[in-house]
Scaffold this motif. Sequence first.
Motif, PDB file in Angstrom:
ATOM      1  N   GLY A  75       0.825  -1.227  -0.201  1.00  8.47           N
ATOM      2  CA  GLY A  75       0.265   0.068  -0.026  1.00  8.47           C
ATOM      3  C   GLY A  75       0.907   1.269  -0.047  1.00  8.47           C
ATOM      4  O   GLY A  75       0.229   2.492   0.020  1.00  8.47           O
ATOM      5  N   GLY A  76       2.154   1.155   0.146  1.00  4.55           N
ATOM      6  CA  GLY A  76       3.002   2.057   0.018  1.00  4.55           C
ATOM      7  C   GLY A  76       3.227   2.805   1.327  1.00  4.55           C
ATOM      8  O   GLY A  76       4.060   3.881   1.511  1.00  4.55           O
ATOM      9  N   SER A  77       2.941   2.067   2.237  1.00  2.00           N
ATOM     10  CA  SER A  77       3.458   2.741   3.797  1.00  2.00           C
ATOM     11  C   SER A  77       4.893   2.055   4.160  1.00  2.00           C
ATOM     12  O   SER A  77       5.003   0.902   3.655  1.00  2.00           O
ATOM     13  CB  SER A  77       2.256   2.105   4.664  1.00  2.00           C
ATOM     14  N   THR A  78       5.536   2.857   4.888  1.00  3.31           N
ATOM     15  CA  THR A  78       6.870   2.480   5.266  1.00  3.31           C
ATOM     16  C   THR A  78       6.966   1.432   6.175  1.00  3.31           C
ATOM     17  O   THR A  78       6.139   1.494   7.375  1.00  3.31           O
ATOM     18  CB  THR A  78       7.664   3.618   5.999  1.00  3.31           C
ATOM     19  N   LEU A  79       7.817   0.469   5.920  1.00  8.31           N
ATOM     20  CA  LEU A  79       7.649  -0.773   6.942  1.00  8.31           C
ATOM     21  C   LEU A  79       8.784  -0.584   7.919  1.00  8.31           C
ATOM     22  O   LEU A  79       9.051  -1.104   8.839  1.00  8.31           O
ATOM     23  CB  LEU A  79       7.766  -1.978   6.312  1.00  8.31           C
ATOM     24  N   GLU A  80       9.896  -0.086   7.440  1.00  7.11           N
ATOM     25  CA  GLU A  80      11.299   0.067   8.118  1.00  7.11           C
ATOM     26  C   GLU A  80      11.797   1.612   8.053  1.00  7.11           C
ATOM     27  O   GLU A  80      11.418   2.272   6.996  1.00  7.11           O
ATOM     28  CB  GLU A  80      12.427  -1.116   7.542  1.00  7.11           C
ATOM     29  N   GLU A  81      12.559   1.875   8.814  1.00 10.40           N
ATOM     30  CA  GLU A  81      13.403   3.083   8.692  1.00 10.40           C
ATOM     31  C   GLU A  81      14.305   3.068   7.624  1.00 10.40           C
ATOM     32  O   GLU A  81      14.847   1.913   7.304  1.00 10.40           O
ATOM     33  CB  GLU A  81      13.967   3.710   9.998  1.00 10.40           C
ATOM     34  N   PRO A  82      14.573   4.044   6.605  1.00 12.54           N
ATOM     35  CA  PRO A  82      15.649   3.990   5.692  1.00 12.54           C
ATOM     36  C   PRO A  82      17.055   3.568   6.356  1.00 12.54           C
ATOM     37  O   PRO A  82      17.426   3.856   7.277  1.00 12.54           O
ATOM     38  CB  PRO A  82      15.508   5.434   5.010  1.00 12.54           C
ATOM     39  N   THR A  83      17.752   2.552   5.436  1.00 15.15           N
ATOM     40  CA  THR A  83      18.925   2.171   6.073  1.00 15.15           C
ATOM     41  C   THR A  83      20.252   2.722   4.946  1.00 15.15           C
ATOM     42  O   THR A  83      19.924   2.748   3.799  1.00 15.15           O
ATOM     43  CB  THR A  83      19.036   0.612   5.780  1.00 15.15           C
ATOM     44  N   ASP A  84      20.952   3.070   5.549  1.00 15.98           N
ATOM     45  CA  ASP A  84      22.557   3.421   4.558  1.00 15.98           C
ATOM     46  C   ASP A  84      23.151   2.620   3.888  1.00 15.98           C
ATOM     47  O   ASP A  84      23.271   1.444   4.748  1.00 15.98           O
ATOM     48  CB  ASP A  84      23.219   4.479   5.350  1.00 15.98           C
ATOM     49  N   LEU A  85      23.722   2.543   2.766  1.00 19.43           N
ATOM     50  CA  LEU A  85      24.077   1.592   1.904  1.00 19.43           C
ATOM     51  C   LEU A  85      25.288   2.241   1.174  1.00 19.43           C
ATOM     52  O   LEU A  85      25.164   3.094   0.246  1.00 19.43           O
ATOM     53  CB  LEU A  85      23.482   0.991   0.901  1.00 19.43           C
ATOM     54  N   GLU A  86      26.710   2.145   1.667  1.00 23.91           N
ATOM     55  CA  GLU A  86      27.688   2.582   1.318  1.00 23.91           C
ATOM     56  C   GLU A  86      28.710   1.509   0.332  1.00 23.91           C
ATOM     57  O   GLU A  86      28.974   0.588   0.754  1.00 23.91           O
ATOM     58  CB  GLU A  86      28.682   3.101   2.098  1.00 23.91           C
ATOM     59  N   ILE A  87      28.790   1.905  -0.819  1.00 29.66           N
ATOM     60  CA  ILE A  87      29.478   1.065  -1.910  1.00 29.66           C
ATOM     61  C   ILE A  87      31.040   1.719  -2.277  1.00 29.66           C
ATOM     62  O   ILE A  87      31.085   2.786  -2.662  1.00 29.66           O
ATOM     63  CB  ILE A  87      28.818   0.823  -3.015  1.00 29.66           C
ATOM     64  N   VAL A  88      32.124   0.877  -1.628  1.00 30.31           N
ATOM     65  CA  VAL A  88      33.328   1.625  -2.048  1.00 30.31           C
ATOM     66  C   VAL A  88      33.970   0.991  -3.288  1.00 30.31           C
ATOM     67  O   VAL A  88      33.893  -0.254  -3.417  1.00 30.31           O
ATOM     68  CB  VAL A  88      34.342   1.269  -0.838  1.00 30.31           C
ATOM     69  N   VAL A  89      34.704   1.548  -4.052  1.00 31.56           N
ATOM     70  CA  VAL A  89      35.319   1.239  -5.486  1.00 31.56           C
ATOM     71  C   VAL A  89      36.799   0.958  -5.186  1.00 31.56           C
ATOM     72  O   VAL A  89      37.427   1.764  -4.613  1.00 31.56           O
ATOM     73  CB  VAL A  89      35.282   2.277  -6.509  1.00 31.56           C
ATOM     74  N   VAL A  90      37.127  -0.286  -5.414  1.00 26.95           N
ATOM     75  CA  VAL A  90      38.610  -0.694  -5.098  1.00 26.95           C
ATOM     76  C   VAL A  90      39.531  -0.400  -6.195  1.00 26.95           C
ATOM     77  O   VAL A  90      39.242  -0.729  -7.351  1.00 26.95           O
ATOM     78  CB  VAL A  90      38.570  -2.086  -4.909  1.00 26.95           C
ATOM     79  N   ASP A  91      40.569   0.556  -5.735  1.00 33.96           N
ATOM     80  CA  ASP A  91      41.359   0.880  -7.010  1.00 33.96           C
ATOM     81  C   ASP A  91      41.991  -0.360  -7.789  1.00 33.96           C
ATOM     82  O   ASP A  91      42.765  -1.300  -7.287  1.00 33.96           O
ATOM     83  CB  ASP A  91      42.282   1.735  -6.639  1.00 33.96           C
ATOM     84  N   GLN A  92      42.242  -0.086  -9.137  1.00 33.26           N
ATOM     85  CA  GLN A  92      43.080  -0.907  -9.843  1.00 33.26           C
ATOM     86  C   GLN A  92      44.376  -0.060 -10.632  1.00 33.26           C
ATOM     87  O   GLN A  92      44.091   1.227 -10.772  1.00 33.26           O
ATOM     88  CB  GLN A  92      42.382  -1.772 -11.082  1.00 33.26           C
ATOM     89  N   ASN A  93      45.394  -0.604 -11.020  1.00 31.82           N
ATOM     90  CA  ASN A  93      46.386   0.057 -11.377  1.00 31.82           C
ATOM     91  C   ASN A  93      45.977   0.103 -13.076  1.00 31.82           C
ATOM     92  O   ASN A  93      46.755  -0.570 -13.914  1.00 31.82           O
ATOM     93  CB  ASN A  93      47.898  -0.491 -11.293  1.00 31.82           C
ATOM     94  N   ASP A  94      45.145   1.257 -13.369  1.00 32.40           N
ATOM     95  CA  ASP A  94      44.541   1.378 -14.702  1.00 32.40           C
ATOM     96  C   ASP A  94      45.337   2.606 -15.143  1.00 32.40           C
ATOM     97  O   ASP A  94      44.812   3.304 -16.527  1.00 32.40           O
ATOM     98  CB  ASP A  94      43.181   1.311 -14.649  1.00 32.40           C
ATOM     99  N   ASN A  95      46.255   3.604 -14.448  1.00 35.62           N
ATOM    100  CA  ASN A  95      46.443   4.852 -14.910  1.00 35.62           C
ATOM    101  C   ASN A  95      48.207   4.658 -14.946  1.00 35.62           C
ATOM    102  O   ASN A  95      48.696   4.375 -14.026  1.00 35.62           O
ATOM    103  CB  ASN A  95      46.132   5.946 -14.150  1.00 35.62           C
ATOM    104  N   ARG A  96      48.672   5.255 -16.103  1.00 35.86           N
ATOM    105  CA  ARG A  96      50.110   5.405 -16.165  1.00 35.86           C
ATOM    106  C   ARG A  96      50.439   6.534 -15.582  1.00 35.86           C
ATOM    107  O   ARG A  96      49.889   7.776 -15.424  1.00 35.86           O
ATOM    108  CB  ARG A  96      50.802   5.446 -17.695  1.00 35.86           C
ATOM    109  N   PRO A  97      51.893   6.485 -15.057  1.00 32.01           N
ATOM    110  CA  PRO A  97      52.299   7.897 -14.476  1.00 32.01           C
ATOM    111  C   PRO A  97      52.553   9.019 -15.638  1.00 32.01           C
ATOM    112  O   PRO A  97      53.060   8.390 -16.667  1.00 32.01           O
ATOM    113  CB  PRO A  97      53.449   7.624 -13.794  1.00 32.01           C
TER     114      PRO A  97
END
Length: 785
Positions: free
Chosen positions: A128-150
Motif C-alpha cells: 500500500g506504499g506505507s513505510t515498513l522500516e526506517e531507511p538504511t544507509d548503503l555505502e559502496i566503495v570502489v576498489v582501485d586498480q593500476n589502470d593509469n600510467r604515471p
Amino acid sequence: MDTVLLFALGLLAQSLDLALGVPGLRRPGLLFPWHRAPSPGRVRRAWVIPPISVSENYKRLPYPLVQIKSDKQQLGSVIYSIQGPGVDEEPRGVFSIDKFTGKVFLNALLDREKMDRFRLRAFALDLGGSTLEEPTDLEIVVVDQNDNRPVFLQEVFTGHVLEGAVPGTFVTRAEATDADDPETDNAALRFSILEQGRPQLFSIDEHSGEIRTVQVGLDREVVAVYNLTLQVADMSGDGLTSTASAIITLEDVNDNAPGFTRAEFFMEATEAMSGVDVGRLEVEDKDLPGSPNWAARFTILEGDPDGHFAIRTDPKTNEGVLSVVKPLDYESCDQYDLKVEVQNEVPLQAAAPKPERDQARVSVQVRDVNEAPVFQENPLRTSLAEGAAPGTPVATFSARDPDTQQLQRLRYSKDYDPEDWLQVDGATGWVQTQSVLSPASPFLKDGWYRAIILAYDDASPPCTATGTLSIEILEVNDHAPELFPSSGSLCSEPDQGSGLLLGATDEDLPPHGAPFHFQLSPRVPELARNWSLSQINMSHARLRLRHQVQEGLHRLSLLLRDSGQPPQHREQLLNVTVCHCGQDGVCLQGAAALRAKGTGISLGALAIMLASVVLLLLLALPAALLSRLRRPSWDKELLQGLQDDLRDNILNYDEQGGGEEDQDAYDISQLRHPSELAALSAPLGRPLLRRDTPFSWARPPPSRVLPTSPADMADFINDGLEAADSDLSVPPYDTALIYDYEGDGSMAGTLSSILSSLGDEDQDYSCLRDWGPRFARLADLYGPL
C-alpha cells in the motif's frame, strides 16, 4: 528494518563466513537478532551494514552486490527501493534493485579516479506504499586498480649548470603524477635516467626526481648541451612507465684567455689626420662569443708617449681596432713601434690553462702628405682707435708651413671683410686699413670688427688655412656733450619754485661721457651775479636765481664738459623765461606769452612777421569783395556750364555739425596748448551756454597756471580734462556729441520738400529745364501745363 546481505562473489561470502538468505539455512539468532524478548528499558535498533567493496573496471555485468530483506511481511509483500548517486542522481543507472527480492545490482563499469565511493539509501514499503522500516544507509566503495600510467608534468625539462661544476651540484628536478590511489602501490613512483651518453656525468634521485652532477669534466668548449632521457614507473618501479627529456646547458665561465693570432702586426697611417682607423688586431678566445668572458680589452703599453693612438674592441668580431686620435706629424716622427696587450673584461678563472694576458708588437709607418699652413696665433686679437685714417697699420697675420722638408711659398688674401675696410699684403700677411670705418657700421658687434684671412701654399693641390682677425675699435672722445632742454622757465622770486633742471647727453661711449660738468660761461662774468648753477648728479644740474631779475626772456651761455681723455667741452645757449609765479612756484596764466620756446626770435623779426600778415590781409580783402559782387543768381547761373551731366559733379561731405552758429557746445579753452592759453591775455568773459542744457547759468572756469617744465605737461592736461568734466554747463568731454541744435538763425532760406506745399501754384519749376535734359522731365511733371 532487518537487512540480509547476499554477495554474489564467493570470495566475499567465504571471507564473511555468512550465507544470508539461502534457503534451508536456519540461523534465527543471526537473521533476526532484534526479535529477542524485549527487556525493560531497552530499545531495538536497526543493523548497520558495513561498506561494500567492489573493484573498478569489473566487466561481467550486471553483477549482484547485496540483498536487503525485511521481516515485517512475508516474501512478495514488501516493495524495496534505493536512492542516491548512481541511481536517481548522476551518474544515473549504475546501480539498480529488484523491488520484490531486494537484490542490488551493478550495471556499469566503475572508475575510481572519477568517483571512489557511492552512498545510497534503501527503503522498504508495503504494497500500500506505507513505510515498513526506517531507511538504511548503503555505502559502496570502489576498489582501485593500476589502470593509469604515471605522467611527467613536462615533456622537456631544462637545466643550467656552470662548466667545471663539482660533483653533487643541483641541475634541475623532474616531476610526475599518477591518477591511481596514492595510498596504494599503484601510485608509488620511481625515477631513472634511461640514456645520457658517455661518460655518465648526471644522476637522478629515484624518489624526488632531482638531477645532479656526479663527476668532474663538464667543459662547455667540449660539450655545451646534454640531452637526457628520463623514465618514471609506478608500482615502485615495476608497473606502468612514461618517459620525458631533460636538456642541460652548460653555462660559460672565463676559463680561456684571449690570444693574438700573430706576434707582430704592420700598419700605415697618414699624417695630419685624426679620427681614422689604421688597422685591426685579430685575437681568439674559446669562451662563449658575445659574453663578458669572451670580450677582449686592449691596452697600449709602450711606443705612444704623446697619446696619438687608441684601440677599441669591435663587439662583433672581438678584434682590436687601432685608430689615430691625435694628428701625426711626419716631420716629427715617421714610424711608431707599439707594444699592445689583450685580456678579458672579466677576471680569468684560476684553473685556466693559459696566462691571463697576451702581448704583440704593432709597427705603424707614417705617410707624408702636403699639410695646410698654420697661423701662429688664431684668432688674432688687436685694437685700433676709432676713426683711424686709411693706411693705418693693423697687424701682421702670418702663418708657417709645417712641411719643412718641402720648398713651398705662402700667400695671403681676404676671405671675409664686409666693410671692405682692410688691405692684406699677399706676400707677408701685413694688414692695414684702406678706408675709415663708420662707427655706425652694422658689422661692429660690441665694439669688435671681425675679418677672415686665408693663407695657402703653392703645392698641387694647394692647402689653405683660415685665420680670424678680431679688431677692437677703441672709443675716442670726439663728441662734446649737448644740453637738454635748451629752454625753460624760472620764477622771478629766487625763493619760489624748485629751479630749472638741466641735463646733458653724449654720443661717446663710457668712459668718455658722464660725469658731465656744468658751469656758467667764463666769458660772461656778469652771469654769476644773477644766476647760480649747482651739480645734482653725474648728468644733471639745477639753475637758480640769486636775486630777483626782470621778467621776460633771458639768454644764458653755459659751458658743458665731459670726462673723456682728453675732455670735450661745448658752450651752448639756454633760453630762460622769468615769470611771475604763484605760491605753488608755478608761472601764472598769461606769463607764458613771453616764452620763445627756445627759438630766440628778436623783437625786430616779430615786427616784420606781423607787418607781412597785415599786408597779406589787405591784398586778400579786395579780391574777396570782387568775388562777392560777381556771385550769379541761384536759379539761373548756379549750374551754368554743367548742363550735360551732373552725376559726377555732386560732392558728398559727410559733415554733421551742429549748424552754422553752433559754436558754443564746449569751452575748449580747457584743452588748449599752454602757448595758446598764454596768447589769450584778454579776459574771456562769461562763457556761452548750450540752449539744450538744463542749466541756465554756470560759473566761468577758473584761470589755470601754466606748467614751468615739460615734465609738468601731463599734469596740466589731466587738470584740463578734470575741469571739463566738472563744468555743469556742458556735457563731459568723452560723451556723445549733440547735433540737434542749429543756431539762432541763418541767411539761407528753408529748403522745403516738393510735396510740403498744399498746391503747385506757388512753385516755379521752369528753371529746371535750364539744368539739362535730365531735369527737364521733372519740370514737365511739376511745372504748369
